[in-house]
Enzyme design. Structure first.
Site, PDB file in Angstrom:
ATOM      1  CG  ASP A 120       4.703  10.392  -6.977  1.00 21.28           C
ATOM      2  OD1 ASP A 120       3.521  10.774  -6.915  1.00 21.28           O
ATOM      3  OD2 ASP A 120       5.455  10.335  -5.994  1.00 21.28           O
TER       4      ASP A 120
ATOM      5  CG  ASN B  81      -0.015  12.595  -8.262  1.00 19.21           C
ATOM      6  OD1 ASN B  81       1.032  12.754  -7.624  1.00 19.21           O
ATOM      7  ND2 ASN B  81      -1.153  13.158  -7.892  1.00 19.21           N
ATOM      8  CE  LYS B  82      -0.049   8.337  -2.934  1.00 17.92           C
ATOM      9  NZ  LYS B  82       0.708   7.102  -2.718  1.00 17.92           N
TER      10      LYS B  82
ATOM     11  NE  ARG C  21       7.053   5.408  -1.307  1.00 20.88           N
ATOM     12  CZ  ARG C  21       6.057   6.302  -1.274  1.00 20.88           C
ATOM     13  NH1 ARG C  21       6.257   7.498  -0.759  1.00 20.88           N
ATOM     14  NH2 ARG C  21       4.874   5.987  -1.768  1.00 20.88           N
TER      15      ARG C  21
ATOM     16  CD  GLN D  71      -0.790   9.625   1.134  1.00 25.09           C
ATOM     17  OE1 GLN D  71      -1.956   9.260   1.100  1.00 25.09           O
ATOM     18  NE2 GLN D  71       0.178   8.866   0.654  1.00 25.09           N
TER      19      GLN D  71
ATOM     20  NE  ARG E 147       3.075  11.798   1.576  1.00 26.79           N
ATOM     21  CZ  ARG E 147       3.011  13.097   1.269  1.00 26.79           C
ATOM     22  NH1 ARG E 147       3.344  14.031   2.142  1.00 26.79           N
ATOM     23  NH2 ARG E 147       2.600  13.494   0.077  1.00 26.79           N
ATOM     24  N   GLY E 148       6.339  12.150  -0.579  1.00 22.70           N
ATOM     25  CA  GLY E 148       6.251  13.225  -1.565  1.00 22.70           C
ATOM     26  C   GLY E 148       7.535  13.212  -2.383  1.00 22.70           C
ATOM     27  CB  ALA E 149       8.056  13.125  -6.049  1.00 20.94           C
TER      28      ALA E 149
HETATM   29  O1  MRU Z   1       2.994   8.059  -1.559  1.00 19.19           O
HETATM   30  P1  MRU Z   1       3.290   9.525  -1.398  1.00 19.19           P
HETATM   31  O2  MRU Z   1       2.558  10.155  -0.275  1.00 19.19           O
HETATM   32  O3  MRU Z   1       4.775   9.795  -1.371  1.00 19.19           O
HETATM   33  O4  MRU Z   1       2.718  10.144  -2.742  1.00 19.19           O
HETATM   34  C1  MRU Z   1       2.830  11.526  -2.959  1.00 19.19           C
HETATM   35  C2  MRU Z   1       2.198  11.986  -4.214  1.00 19.19           C
HETATM   36  O5  MRU Z   1       1.613  11.232  -4.951  1.00 19.19           O
HETATM   37  C3  MRU Z   1       2.393  13.427  -4.558  1.00 19.19           C
HETATM   38  O6  MRU Z   1       1.303  13.923  -5.277  1.00 19.19           O
HETATM   39  C4  MRU Z   1       3.664  13.565  -5.418  1.00 19.19           C
HETATM   40  O7  MRU Z   1       4.740  12.918  -4.806  1.00 19.19           O
HETATM   41  C5  MRU Z   1       4.005  14.972  -5.645  1.00 19.19           C
HETATM   42  S1  MRU Z   1       4.539  15.740  -4.162  1.00 19.19           S
HETATM   43  C6  MRU Z   1       4.963  17.349  -4.453  1.00 19.19           C
END
Ligand code: MRU
Length: 346
Positions: free
Chosen positions: A241, A251-252, A90, A201, A53-55
Site C-alpha cells: 500500500d 501492506n495488509k 483511506r 480478502q 479496494r486495493g491500492a
Molecule cells: O484494505 P485493502 O483490501 O484495500 O488492502 C489491500 C492490500 O493490502 C493489498 O495488498 C495492496 O493494496 C496491494 S493491491 C495490488
C-alpha cells in the site's frame, strides 16, 4: 481476467452518460455485481466502504471520482473540495494521493470549460497505465520465479496474503501478476491463499484464481508459519500500500508475520508494487499512517445464510472491546526483493 469467459476489467466508465461502474467487492465471492457511481460522493463512498479496494484500484477510482466532480462543477474550488474528499477516504495506500494529485495538477491550468473532458481522459489514462504497469510487473516477477527451485518435488509453491490480484487493480494484479504470468508460461505453480482476517480478502484471491484456473489452497492466516517452517513454501509474494524511501513496506495486516517467518526459514519474501506505491516523502515505515478500521469487522462475519442470501453473523457482543489496525509495516531488511514495472531490486 475472464469472468464467465468474458475478458473483464474491474472498472469501466461512460464519460458521455457521466457514470463509472465498479465491481462491488463487498458481495464477492458470493455475488458478482456492478455498482454504478454518478457523483464524486458515490466514488468516495465506494472507496470508504471498500466496494473497491486495493491500492492501485482505489487510485484509479479516485481519478474517475475527480472526473465525476469535474462534470458537475469544474471550478477550482469544486475540484479542490472533491480532491480533499477523495483523499480523505483511506489513509494508507499512497496511490490514492498520487492519482488525485497528478490529475489535479493537470486540470488546474485549464479553463473550467475544458476540465471535464480532460479529467475523463486523465482517469482513463490512469487505468491504462495501471494495466501496462502490471503486465511489466508480471514479466519481471516471472523471471524471478523461474530462478526458484521447489523445496519439495512438485509445483512451485507460492504464498500470498490479502488480495493483490486483478480485483485490487484495473487488470492483471501486482503480486498475482507474476503468478498469472507463470501459469501462462506453463510453469507448475500452486498458491497458498491466506484468508486475511478480518475482512477475508483472501477469499477474493481464491475467487479470482479459480476463475483463472490457477491451482490454489485457502489457509487460515495462522497456518502460514507451519507451512513456511516445513518447506512447503518456496516464496511469499505480496503487494504493498505504501513503500517508504528506505524500502519499508506497508501492506495488509499480517504481512509482517509472514516476512518474519520467511526470514527465519530462508524463504524469499517478495513485494510486487508499481512505482506509484513508493512514497519518497516518507523516509521510513514509521511515517506511514496505519488505517484503524471499525470494530464490527471483527465482531461480525459475513457470509451466506441457509437460504443462500448474504448475511452477517455476530461472533462478538456489541460491547466487546476490539482493535483493528488494517495494515502493518515490514522493515526493508526482511524484503528479499521489490518487483516494480522497472525491474527487480534486491
Ligand atoms: O484494505 P485493502 O483490501 O484495500 O488492502 C489491500 C492490500 O493490502 C493489498 O495488498 C495492496 O493494496 C496491494 S493491491 C495490488
Amino acid at each position: 481476467v475472464d469472468v464467465n469467459g468474458v475478458p473483464t476489467r474491474t472498472i469501466r466508465a461512460d464519460p458521455v452518460a457521466g457514470w463509472v461502474e465498479v465491481i462491488d467487492q463487498t458481495l464477492l465471492p458470493h455475488r458478482f455485481e456492478w455498482v454504478r457511481l454518478h457523483t464524486v460522493d458515490d466514488a468516495a463512498n465506494a472507496i470508504r466502504s471498500m466496494q473497491v479496494r486495493g491500492a492501485p484500484l482505489i487510485g484509479v477510482t479516485a481519478g474517475y471520482g475527480l472526473a465525476l466532480a469535474a462534470s458537475a462543477d469544474p471550478s477550482e474550488a469544486g475540484l479542490v473540495a472533491a480532491a480533499e474528499l477523495l483523499a480523505g477516504t483511506r489513509p494508507t495506500a499512497v496511490n490514492l494521493r498520487w492519482a488525485i494529485g497528478g490529475l489535479l495538477e493537470r486540470l488546474r491550468p485549464l479553463t473550467p470549460a475544458r476540465r471535464s473532458e480532460a479529467a475523463w481522459r486523465g482517469a482513463a489514462e490512469l487505468a491504462e497505465h495501471d494495466v501496462a504497469v502490471n503486465q511489466a510487473i508480471g514479466r519481471h516477477g516471472l523471471a524471478l520465479l523461474r530462478g526458484l527451485t521447489p523445496r519439495r518435488p512438485g509445483p512451485l509453491r507460492l504464498m500470498t496474503h490479502c488480495n493483490a490480484g486483478w480485483l485490487a487493480t484495473v487488470d492483471g494484479g501486482t503480486a498475482l501478476a507474476p503468478v498469472y504470468a507463470a501459469a501462462a508460461a506453463g510453469l507448475q505453480v500452486r498458491v497458498w491463499v491466506s484468508e486475511t482476517r478480518p475482512r477475508n480478502q483472501g477469499l477474493l484471491t481464491a475467487w479470482e484464481l479459480s476463475h483463472q484456473e490457477v491451482p490454489h489452497v485457502l489457509i487460515a492466516d495462522n497456518a502460514a508459519g507451519v507451512l513456511i517452517a516445513t518447506d512447503q513454501v518456496d516464496a511469499v509474494i505480496v503487494g504493498a500500500d505504501r513503500v517508504a524511501a528506505n524500502g519499508d513496506v506497508a501492506n495488509k495486516v499480517g504481512t509482517y508475520l509472514k516476512a518474519l517467518a520467511c526470514a527465519a526459514h530462508q524463504v524469499p519474501f517478495y513485494v510486487a508494487a508499481p512505482l506509484s506505491t513508493i512514497d519518497s516523502s516518507c523516509a521510513t515505515g514509521a511515517g506511514i499512517p496505519i488505517e484503524q478500521r471499525g470494530g464490527d469487522e471483527l465482531r461480525l462475519i459475513r457470509g451466506l445464510n441457509a437460504a443462500g442470501a448474504p448475511a452477517d453473523i455476530r461472533q462478538v457482543p456489541d460491547a466487546g472491546p476490539v482493535a483493528n489496525p488494517a495494515f502493518d509495516v515490514t522493515p526493508a531488511h526482511l524484503v528479499t526483493a521489490l518487483i516494480t514495472e522497472k525491474g527487480v531490486t534486491f
